[in-house]
Design an enzyme around this catalytic site. Structure first.
Site, PDB file in Angstrom:
ATOM      1  CE1 TYR A 110      -3.627   2.206  -0.413  1.00  0.00           C
ATOM      2  CE2 TYR A 110      -2.192   3.211   1.656  1.00  0.00           C
ATOM      3  CZ  TYR A 110      -3.602   3.570   1.526  1.00  0.00           C
ATOM      4  OH  TYR A 110      -3.743   4.703   1.004  1.00  0.00           O
ATOM      5  CD  GLN A 137     -11.188   3.262   0.057  1.00  0.00           C
ATOM      6  OE1 GLN A 137     -11.042   3.356   1.394  1.00  0.00           O
ATOM      7  NE2 GLN A 137     -11.480   4.157  -0.181  1.00  0.00           N
ATOM      8  CD  GLN A 164      10.812  12.128  11.732  1.00  0.00           C
ATOM      9  OE1 GLN A 164      11.632  11.795  11.097  1.00  0.00           O
ATOM     10  NE2 GLN A 164       9.440  11.820  11.063  1.00  0.00           N
ATOM     11  CG  HIS A 210       7.404  12.665   7.997  1.00  0.00           C
ATOM     12  ND1 HIS A 210       6.914  11.644   6.655  1.00  0.00           N
ATOM     13  CD2 HIS A 210       8.780  12.378   7.985  1.00  0.00           C
ATOM     14  CE1 HIS A 210       8.264  11.425   5.975  1.00  0.00           C
ATOM     15  NE2 HIS A 210       9.686  11.931   6.978  1.00  0.00           N
ATOM     16  CD  GLU A 245       9.777   5.760  11.997  1.00  0.00           C
ATOM     17  OE1 GLU A 245       9.061   6.683  12.623  1.00  0.00           O
ATOM     18  OE2 GLU A 245       9.606   5.652  10.738  1.00  0.00           O
ATOM     19  CG  HIS A 246      14.098   7.734  12.063  1.00  0.00           C
ATOM     20  ND1 HIS A 246      12.554   8.371  11.597  1.00  0.00           N
ATOM     21  CD2 HIS A 246      13.992   7.344  10.540  1.00  0.00           C
ATOM     22  CE1 HIS A 246      12.233   7.643  10.819  1.00  0.00           C
ATOM     23  NE2 HIS A 246      12.707   6.848  10.289  1.00  0.00           N
ATOM     24  CG  ASP A 271      13.817   9.363   5.696  1.00  0.00           C
ATOM     25  OD1 ASP A 271      13.903   8.615   6.467  1.00  0.00           O
ATOM     26  OD2 ASP A 271      13.750  10.632   6.312  1.00  0.00           O
ATOM     27  CD  GLU A 294       5.462 -32.169  27.606  1.00  0.00           C
ATOM     28  OE1 GLU A 294       4.436 -32.177  26.543  1.00  0.00           O
ATOM     29  OE2 GLU A 294       6.359 -31.076  27.614  1.00  0.00           O
ATOM     30  CG  HIS A 308       3.256 -36.341  21.356  1.00  0.00           C
ATOM     31  ND1 HIS A 308       1.353 -36.273  21.281  1.00  0.00           N
ATOM     32  CD2 HIS A 308       3.175 -35.417  20.865  1.00  0.00           C
ATOM     33  CE1 HIS A 308       1.011 -34.786  21.013  1.00  0.00           C
ATOM     34  NE2 HIS A 308       2.539 -34.358  20.549  1.00  0.00           N
TER      35      HIS A 308
END
Lengths: 430, 430
Positions: free
Chosen positions: A125, A187, A256, A259, A323-324, A357, A411, A416
């Site tokens: 996307y 969508q 930054q 943005h 993040e950065h 970036d 167990e 098994h």
């Protein structure tokens, strides 16, 4: 403009680490309604939503070959060259992430290995809106093609004229991607997750977006479609010392802040002297910025933090988990070794975040909102899953089998145990 | 007992690939209430829930050193030896997953690298209930220690006598884990995510559990705590040919079916002759199984599928994307190469799934419910995050900078451009 907090106490850190959150109450219901419409009405819902949300009248969703050809013609030559350099660097860095098949004989006759296998169908996307993010297409489609994903589907919202930005189409074309659809928002995520007549259902969805897109990704994830990460607003922390050029620091904070108004930028420093210099540079540079109103709003969520010890400063940054992280100090290599929580780290005076970036080679899709404590950014691995394999010889099972039998019995899983016992009885008889 | 479907048409595959789902409507609200109680009342809520859900009267949550010592004494010597063999194999396989630091000079003067850094604090949930799953503790704690996680916290529900199973405590002790808490269910996930006076908040939560645990993991994940994966009921697909020993095939199906009444097992074959043989073996072996009622119910969700071509059979298996895939055929290696969606693959007649469940070295925490199309099982990587780094020299930026400037300008992010421009102006002046 940016508030300054001197020597914050540890009990304040939690509050300082909070990211701006602007979740609307109505968001989840709106997104659920959009998903349900796409489920029941497929393509015709998508065409309607393009009209309603993107103000675009379109009759078909797929971008045609003619539209791609036209875009390829129209993109500026210099930009084309730049895109090729960026693509080449991104390819180099992500190719190096390929891992050899890992085979280990853990015991004689017990062979175990692990193999990366491409996710068959992936959806990417690319948001529209204020900036045409062809760079995000580079960052996602290059590792997808390197991984060997068979089907790569791109969705991006059309402009009101019904077209897709030429640089995005050119980038897709360069990367060999031909399935591009004029669908945006929640969508698009619904279509990629459910599938419609035009758009193939995918196994994993990648890419950033606004709150609607993020909420849709969360919802389809609960229904079983994998997603890259829940991407929140972008953020940067800059560590700078008294030797740092205040104009560089200010430029990084502004890059930054432009943005989005929900972005967050932090300057973290031991140098009291640096702060007024940066503030002055911020005032000067802000005025020149086309997106200055956005940046100004982002500064309201942001702050400058002064610490009195390097350890406290580093502890704070690890708690914030940016993040950065730009480390613009003389001792940046040493500091970098102490960072345990960050998405991507930029070292030294000549390493602006914008290099990463766009074009240095690292990926720009990174964990936000403190997720860097436990999550990685996008890499080649994000487009693979690793399948483990094992093959045991008759002799191998003779050695390993009794171990499995004892553990299964302890167990209380006798079925098994029996799956080994029945083999051991035949293995020794034969 | 297991229904047989001959030559299913492709349009039926979707239905055949559906896993049994038994989600209660009330589940989400119950779990939200539990999380909210833990949030407001902390340890005292946990002690109350132990009474209510586990019928255990406890006054402290942490397992004491005395309890651990007692458990270490009480575990059977042979089981201890078996556990050490399993631990050694698991260590070998997961150690081999360590990746070298990846440094690439993508352009002259542009250095990019990627480093795995341990997630600082991890929580491991070990279910109680019908089987004491110490094997799951091995599978999660071994890679956590190899990764270097600083804090490893284990939660597991107490028995009605207020104790934890001795084999679980012994395993934890062997692995050097001392923080073990008597907390089960959704409340354990809440405690690990939020933190209480006794239990430290963690960055990522691992481990399987019932529907309450799974729902709690989903909910805390939405609030920002990372989770390993949404683990659903266990499942196996067995591909077998006419040469396969029907008793092995039946034993493998039963070993999976005994896990829970919501387990699913599939036999997939080209051999019509094999089917009645397997059915007969299933009847015989089922009667001997202590958990036969569970297995019988699981068979109601399960089926035997006969195909008329190898390609169709493999396509179906890839569409089903099983957590476990046993390929018990003469041409298992060839078939294995065609598998693109599976959690873990077991090749040949002497490789029962239970080998991998316990002791061969591979991990048994694997994607269920078709998630294998996009997700991997647990590995060393699950306990790391990968941070990218970059360092650019002044000359490096002179080359790369103009590329970044062009791209930033085309994306209309002038602040991004300026952070390069301002450096280039100083880099060339100096």
């Amino acid at each position: 403009m940016m508030k300054v907090i001197e020597y914050p106490e540890k009990k304040e850190w939690d509050t300082l680490c909070k990211r701006p959150q602007i979740e609307l109450d109505s968001l989840e219901n709106s997104v659920k309604e959009i998903i349900s419409q796409v489920k029941t009405r497929g393509d015709s819902a998508l065409i309607e939503f393009a009209q309603r949300f993107d103000k675009a009248s379109i009759s078909t969703l797929e971008v045609t070959k003619d539209e791609i050809d036209e875009a390829v013609q129209s993109v500026d030559k210099e930009l084309k060259k730049a895109l090729l350099v960026a693509a080449s660097n991104i390819k180099k860095f992500h190719s190096a992430q390929q891992r050899p098949l890992l085979e280990v004989e853990t015991m004689p006759g017990v062979y175990c290995w692990r193999k990366g296998v491409a996710i068959e169908r992936v959806g990417i996307y690319i948001p529209g809106g204020s900036a045409p993010l062809f760079s995000t297409l580079l960052m996602l489609a290059i590792p997808a093609t390197l991984a060997g994903c068979k089907e790569i589907v791109v969705c991006t919202p059309p402009s009101p004229n019904g077209k897709i930005n030429a640089a995005i189409l050119y980038t897709a074309h360069q990367l060999g991607i031909s399935k591009i659809y004029k669908v945006g928002g929640a969508q698009a995520i619904a279509a990629l997750s459910i599938g419609t007549k035009s758009i193939a259902k995918v196994n994993k969805i990648f890419g950033p977006g606004n709150q609607y897109v993020t909420k849709a990704k969360q919802l389809v994830n609960q229904q079983g479609t994998a997603i890259d990460m829940p991407a929140g607003p972008s953020e940067v922390a800059v560590i700078a010392d008294e030797l740092a050029d205040a104009s560089f620091v200010a430029a990084d904070l502004l890059a930054q802040a432009e943005h989005g108004s929900d972005s967050q930028v932090m300057l973290v420093t031991l140098s009291k002297q640096l702060i007024p210099k940066v503030q002055q540079e911020l005032s000067i540079q802000l005025e020149k910025l086309p997106r200055k109103e956005i940046a100004r709003k982002a500064f309201e969520n942001s702050c400058i933090l002064l610490f009195d010890s390097e350890n406290k400063m580093i502890d704070f940054v690890n708690e914030y988990a940016p993040e950065h992280l730009i480390i613009n100090t003389a001792n940046c290599d040493q500091l970098s070794d102490k960072i345990i929580n960050a998405g991507s780290v930029f070292l030294g005076a000549y390493t602006p975040e914008s290099a990463g970036d766009y074009a240095s080679g690292t990926n720009h899709t990174l964990p936000t909102n403190g997720q860097a404590k436990a999550c990685s950014g996008i890499s080649l691995d994000s487009f693979l899953k690793f399948i483990t394999y094992q093959k045991i010889t008759k002799n191998g099972l003779n050695t390993l089998g009794p171990v499995v039998e004892l553990m299964a019995q302890a167990e209380e899983l006798m079925g098994h145990k029996e799956s080994v016992t029945i083999r051991l009885s035949k293995a020794t008889n034969k």
